[in-house]
Every structure is written in C-alpha cells, then in structure tokens.
Design a protein around this motif. Structure first.
Motif: not given
Length: 289
Positions: A161, A183, A185, A187-188, A191-195, A219
């Motif tokens: 990720g 936050r 971004l 990518r893994k 897929r993309e999600f926010l941390v 990450y």
C-alpha cells in the motif's frame, strides 16, 4: 487483529528470497553461458581447454553478483521514477560506467587467479578496446538489473500500500488544506482509501520514502522526513529522532538512557528510539516520563 496479509507473511522470507534470486540468476547464467561457449569452441575447433570458457563466464557472473549490493544501494539513493527519470538518467549512465569498470576489473582478477592456479597466464588484451566491448554488454546488464530492482520495489509498494498527499483538484477549492492535511490517500492493489492523519501512529524515514505506520501496517509516502514533518499538526506529532516522528497520543512512557538518549514506549508496546537532540522537545510537548 486482522489476519496477516501476503505482504506480512512474506517478510520473514524476504531477505532469503532477494539474495537467493540474484545468486541463482547469476550462477545459472554463468553455467548456461559456459556450456554454450564451450559448444561454440568445439564447433569452430578453437584451441581452448574445456575449463577456460567455464572460467570466463563464471568469473563474469561472480563479479556481477558481488556488485549487486552496490546497485541496490545506488538505486535506493537515486531511484528512477516516471516523473523524474530524465533528470536521473545521466547519473545512472555514470553509474553504469562505474559498474562496468568494477565488473571488468573483478572478472579479470578472477581469471588471472584461475589461470595462474592452472599454471597458465591470462591476457585481457588492450584495455581500452576490450573495455569498450565489455561496456556495450554491461550497460544492458546494468539497465536490466536496475529495472528488475525498481519493478520489484514497485510490486512491494503495491502489495504493502502506497500513501500520497491529497493534491489540489482540477477545479474548485481543495477538499482540505494541502499544507496541513487531515487525511492521506492510500493506494493498495488497485483500491484507494483515505487514512486520517490522526490514525498514524508513527512515521519512519526509509530512503526517499517515509513509512506511515497505521494499525500495524506501513504505507510508504514519497517524501523526506523533514518535508512531511512540516505538513503534520505540531500539536499531534513530534520529531523524536532523525528518522522518526511519533503521534503524541500513542506515547505511553519515555525511558531515559544513561547516554542521554531515550526509548519511547507506545501504547501498543512498540518501542521507538529518541535521540537526546529531540528528547527535551518530546517532554515539553506532552510525553510522559
């Protein structure tokens, strides 16, 4: 605790796999080339003993294998990326020249020792002419090695990720301040999600990347430790070492050491180093002694 990912399960085997890959590749290449060169010698009825092609090819393979750590270090120090490969290409061309010189010097030394042990002598010939010939082959070998290393690292980042700062949108105002992001971004595997920045437990410098530690996962974010420190909320994050930043909410205690340094104990039992340069700042910002 979530079950370990493939990336986490791979970690105990990672060093063995990485070393084994290069050892097997070069030894297998040396053996295969020795056989084919020997076949060419026999086909053309050249006056060489069977052991000589073996020495030529294995010496080249062993010299190249010995230089793998240097190339790994060099590519970590000056990694090639899509956005800046043109800027770093001249530097890698110089690197390929240095690699070729060391490779040729190493293989010639091995050949001279092998020939001497057999009661014979090895003549490399005219250095400049022969080196030019070898470099034309070595520059391709160097390029292949660099591309293999960078491709492998890209694959690891995709499995692990890879984080990035949210950039400015094409139109309209930014969703949140880019200079002080709340936050990141991630990518893994497509897929993309926010941390949330507040979920980052600690950060560690790793070459041209900074690893963000979030819920037992790392990450990598392409940045310097100083660059990302300037973007984090100083009320929440504090520098404790030249390579570490910690989320103050994660600090459980600080263990002073006789050297003046300290160990920072986190709530999940992780222990991070704290150098004396940053120890006073950590205590002043809310660390618990």
């Amino acid at each position: 605790m979530s079950p370990p990912t493939f990336y986490q399960r791979y970690q105990p085997w990672r060093r063995f796999t990485e070393i084994g890959f290069w050892v097997v590749q070069y030894l297998a290449s040396g053996l295969a080339n020795s056989i084919t060169v020997n076949m060419d010698v026999r086909r053309q009825h050249l006056d060489f003993s069977a052991w000589q092609p073996m020495v030529w090819e294995t010496s080249s393979a062993l010299a190249a294998l010995a230089l793998v750590p240097a190339v790994v270090w060099f590519t970590r120090r000056f990694p090639l990326h899509v956005d800046d490969w043109r800027r770093l290409l001249p530097l890698h061309l110089l690197g390929s020249l240095a690699w070729s010189m060391l490779h040729v010097a190493g293989m010639v030394a091995i050949r001279k020792l092998a020939y001497a042990s057999a009661g014979d002598s090895y003549d490399f010939g005219s250095w400049w002419r022969e080196f030019g010939y070898e470099y034309l082959k070595d520059v391709r070998s160097y390029a292949g090695m660099v591309l293999t290393i960078e491709g492998y690292r890209l694959l690891l980042r995709r499995l692990q990720g890879e984080a990035m700062l949210l950039s400015l949108p094409d139109e309209g105002p930014p969703v949140e301040p880019v200079d002080r992001p709340e936050r990141f971004l991630v990518r893994k595997l497509g897929r993309e999600f926010l941390v949330a920045a507040a979920d980052i437990e600690w950060l560690q410098a790793a070459g041209n990347y900074v690893n963000l530690r979030v819920r037992h996962h790392d990450y990598p974010l392409r940045s310097t430790i100083a660059g990302i420190e300037a973007k984090l909320d100083p009320d929440c994050f504090v520098r404790i070492h030249r390579s570490y930043i910690v989320n103050l909410s994660q600090v459980a205690s600080i263990e002073p050491l006789d050297s003046g340094d300290a160990r920072v104990h986190l709530r999940d039992a992780t222990v991070l180093p704290c150098s004396r340069r940053y120890r006073a700042g950590l205590r002043a910002r809310g660390g618990v002694e």
